[in-house]
Design a protein around this motif. Sequence first.
Motif, PDB file in Angstrom:
ATOM      1  N   ASP A  43       0.813  -1.212   0.000  1.00  0.00           N
ATOM      2  CA  ASP A  43       0.000   0.000   0.000  1.00  0.00           C
ATOM      3  C   ASP A  43       0.851   1.268   0.000  1.00  0.00           C
ATOM      4  N   ARG A  44       1.898   1.252  -0.788  1.00  0.00           N
ATOM      5  CA  ARG A  44       2.672   2.436  -1.154  1.00  0.00           C
ATOM      6  C   ARG A  44       2.783   2.413  -2.670  1.00  0.00           C
ATOM      7  N   ARG A  45       2.518   3.560  -3.310  1.00  0.00           N
ATOM      8  CA  ARG A  45       2.324   3.540  -4.751  1.00  0.00           C
ATOM      9  C   ARG A  45       3.114   4.643  -5.438  1.00  0.00           C
ATOM     10  N   THR A  46       3.425   4.380  -6.703  1.00  0.00           N
ATOM     11  CA  THR A  46       3.973   5.394  -7.606  1.00  0.00           C
ATOM     12  C   THR A  46       2.863   5.818  -8.551  1.00  0.00           C
ATOM     13  N   ARG A  47       2.658   7.120  -8.662  1.00  0.00           N
ATOM     14  CA  ARG A  47       1.597   7.664  -9.514  1.00  0.00           C
ATOM     15  C   ARG A  47       2.212   8.450 -10.662  1.00  0.00           C
ATOM     16  N   VAL A  48       1.621   8.289 -11.822  1.00  0.00           N
ATOM     17  CA  VAL A  48       2.074   8.987 -13.015  1.00  0.00           C
ATOM     18  C   VAL A  48       0.875   9.693 -13.646  1.00  0.00           C
ATOM     19  N   ALA A  49       0.915  11.012 -13.648  1.00  0.00           N
ATOM     20  CA  ALA A  49      -0.104  11.812 -14.341  1.00  0.00           C
ATOM     21  C   ALA A  49       0.413  12.084 -15.750  1.00  0.00           C
ATOM     22  N   VAL A  50      -0.418  11.811 -16.755  1.00  0.00           N
ATOM     23  CA  VAL A  50       0.050  11.861 -18.148  1.00  0.00           C
ATOM     24  C   VAL A  50      -0.942  12.645 -19.007  1.00  0.00           C
ATOM     25  N   ARG A  51      -0.401  13.420 -19.929  1.00  0.00           N
ATOM     26  CA  ARG A  51      -1.204  14.086 -20.964  1.00  0.00           C
ATOM     27  C   ARG A  51      -0.532  13.863 -22.303  1.00  0.00           C
ATOM     28  N   LEU A  52      -1.301  13.377 -23.274  1.00  0.00           N
ATOM     29  CA  LEU A  52      -0.749  13.177 -24.606  1.00  0.00           C
ATOM     30  C   LEU A  52      -0.510  14.508 -25.295  1.00  0.00           C
ATOM     31  N   ARG A  53       0.509  14.528 -26.136  1.00  0.00           N
ATOM     32  CA  ARG A  53       0.808  15.665 -26.991  1.00  0.00           C
ATOM     33  C   ARG A  53       0.463  15.313 -28.439  1.00  0.00           C
ATOM     34  N   ASP A  54       0.467  16.322 -29.298  1.00  0.00           N
ATOM     35  CA  ASP A  54       0.197  16.062 -30.712  1.00  0.00           C
ATOM     36  C   ASP A  54       1.479  16.085 -31.538  1.00  0.00           C
ATOM     37  N   ASP A  55       2.626  15.914 -30.851  1.00  0.00           N
ATOM     38  CA  ASP A  55       3.912  15.817 -31.551  1.00  0.00           C
ATOM     39  C   ASP A  55       4.720  14.695 -30.901  1.00  0.00           C
ATOM     40  N   ALA A  56       6.004  14.598 -31.215  1.00  0.00           N
ATOM     41  CA  ALA A  56       6.830  13.495 -30.720  1.00  0.00           C
ATOM     42  C   ALA A  56       7.628  13.860 -29.469  1.00  0.00           C
ATOM     43  N   ARG A  57       7.400  15.037 -28.905  1.00  0.00           N
ATOM     44  CA  ARG A  57       8.158  15.452 -27.724  1.00  0.00           C
ATOM     45  C   ARG A  57       7.663  14.722 -26.478  1.00  0.00           C
ATOM     46  N   ILE A  58       8.600  14.442 -25.578  1.00  0.00           N
ATOM     47  CA  ILE A  58       8.279  13.889 -24.266  1.00  0.00           C
ATOM     48  C   ILE A  58       8.880  14.814 -23.220  1.00  0.00           C
ATOM     49  N   ARG A  59       8.070  15.191 -22.246  1.00  0.00           N
ATOM     50  CA  ARG A  59       8.531  16.047 -21.156  1.00  0.00           C
ATOM     51  C   ARG A  59       8.091  15.391 -19.847  1.00  0.00           C
ATOM     52  N   VAL A  60       9.046  15.105 -18.962  1.00  0.00           N
ATOM     53  CA  VAL A  60       8.719  14.417 -17.717  1.00  0.00           C
ATOM     54  C   VAL A  60       9.326  15.165 -16.544  1.00  0.00           C
ATOM     55  N   ALA A  61       8.675  15.051 -15.404  1.00  0.00           N
ATOM     56  CA  ALA A  61       9.151  15.683 -14.182  1.00  0.00           C
ATOM     57  C   ALA A  61       8.702  14.839 -13.000  1.00  0.00           C
ATOM     58  N   THR A  62       9.273  15.113 -11.826  1.00  0.00           N
ATOM     59  CA  THR A  62       8.876  14.430 -10.609  1.00  0.00           C
ATOM     60  C   THR A  62       8.857  15.409  -9.452  1.00  0.00           C
ATOM     61  N   GLY A 120      15.527   2.131  -3.618  1.00  0.00           N
ATOM     62  CA  GLY A 120      16.726   1.420  -3.207  1.00  0.00           C
ATOM     63  C   GLY A 120      16.555   0.553  -1.982  1.00  0.00           C
ATOM     64  N   VAL A 121      15.315   0.318  -1.581  1.00  0.00           N
ATOM     65  CA  VAL A 121      15.043  -0.416  -0.353  1.00  0.00           C
ATOM     66  C   VAL A 121      14.834  -1.900  -0.614  1.00  0.00           C
ATOM     67  N   GLY A 122      14.462  -2.251  -1.840  1.00  0.00           N
ATOM     68  CA  GLY A 122      14.136  -3.635  -2.144  1.00  0.00           C
ATOM     69  C   GLY A 122      12.651  -3.875  -2.236  1.00  0.00           C
ATOM     70  N   VAL A 123      11.866  -2.785  -2.396  1.00  0.00           N
ATOM     71  CA  VAL A 123      10.414  -2.925  -2.565  1.00  0.00           C
ATOM     72  C   VAL A 123      10.000  -2.509  -3.971  1.00  0.00           C
ATOM     73  N   SER A 124      10.945  -2.520  -4.885  1.00  0.00           N
ATOM     74  CA  SER A 124      10.696  -2.417  -6.308  1.00  0.00           C
ATOM     75  C   SER A 124      10.073  -1.099  -6.755  1.00  0.00           C
ATOM     76  N   SER A 125      10.713  -0.017  -6.379  1.00  0.00           N
ATOM     77  CA  SER A 125      10.280   1.296  -6.873  1.00  0.00           C
ATOM     78  C   SER A 125      10.405   1.383  -8.383  1.00  0.00           C
ATOM     79  N   SER A 126      11.386   0.705  -8.950  1.00  0.00           N
ATOM     80  CA  SER A 126      11.583   0.766 -10.401  1.00  0.00           C
ATOM     81  C   SER A 126      10.435   0.097 -11.144  1.00  0.00           C
ATOM     82  N   ALA A 127      10.025  -1.107 -10.711  1.00  0.00           N
ATOM     83  CA  ALA A 127       8.920  -1.789 -11.380  1.00  0.00           C
ATOM     84  C   ALA A 127       7.623  -1.027 -11.210  1.00  0.00           C
TER      85      ALA A 127
END
Length: 380
Positions: A43-62, A120-127
């Motif tokens: 019950d700890r989660r990673t959330r990703v808010a996403v909006r599509l663009r009409d071109d090929a650019r990708i812009r990400v932040a945290t 880096g704790v072993g609870v798979s933040s990357s996955a």
Amino acid sequence: MRDAFRAAFGSVPDGVWSAPGRVNLIGEHTDYNGGLAMPFGIDRRTRVAVRLRDDARIRVATDFVEEGIAFGVIESTLDTASEASGWSRYLLGAAHVLRRELGVEGSGFEALVSSDVPVGVGVSSSAALESATIVALDELWGTGLDRREMVRLGQLVENEVVGAPTGTLDQSAVLLAERDHAVLLDFPADTAEQVPLGFEAAQLEILVIDSLVRHDHATGGYGERRRECERAAEIAGVSTLREINAADVDAWADRMPAHVHRRMRHVVTDTERARRVAELVRQGRAREIGPILTDGHASQRDDFENSVPAIDAAVDAAVAAGALGARMTGGGFGGAAIALVDVTEASRIARETADAVVAAGHVRPVIFSVHPSEGARRDP
């Protein structure tokens, strides 16, 4: 999170998707060896808010800030996503792998990442980050993936973009999890069985004991252990160590280097431990799995040699304080231990464990409880 997205990109997202971290209850380094494992989403989660663009650019932040990771927009494109570095490679790598493997053009997007899954704790933040991104892009790009295919794609992100030689355990847990269940993964059979844990009814919970010793599977000892397991299988003449019967492990002791034999013994016996834990919780006997968890830690410490002193101290301290069982979770070489405890005793056990770890000469661990929770999804 939508307000933070607007602050970063000046618009509102098309949606928010999330995925849990995971704890592996038992069965460590068994995935790439053809064994069994029993992870569950937390019950700890990673959330990703996403909006599509009409071109090929990708812009990400945290908005997550730790160890030099700070708020700021990272610019990329669909064609250069595979060249990402740092935390953004998990997200951009997911976009790259989806386009390549599915043959879809896709479209650019903006994404904001927020997470309370420790890194880096072993609870798979990357996955968690990969899977939240894959679920989001699957919906927004209309690719129609099923969850098992998402697991495969997530592994490709880890192996090819990040460079970590991991199996599919983490992605399977994150994408297939259900509340108060573990996912019993049989890797050669390619099956994933939802097994009710019964922790809620038994008034049990899991404490995660973060040692604050950090690891990196792309650069650490994970790859070395994997090569040693492959060497053991080669000497034994089998395709995976799953083919070795537990009763026959000792017969191989004189036929391979001692450290290679120890790696074999851990993998084979941890698969048996996973089988036994699954049997017990199916029978409503969750309180009896504790000693099996503790045996699993001894196997990692002595045979697989992927534990560290701070985690060994935490496991010993938790059991001494009254935990039903404890073990290191995750790939090892740092990260966290878990302890199975009574809900009513959790606070005391956490406090006494932390005190004992400090008394043993280590940094005071960060301890928090987790509960088996549902997998990746679109959030309301």
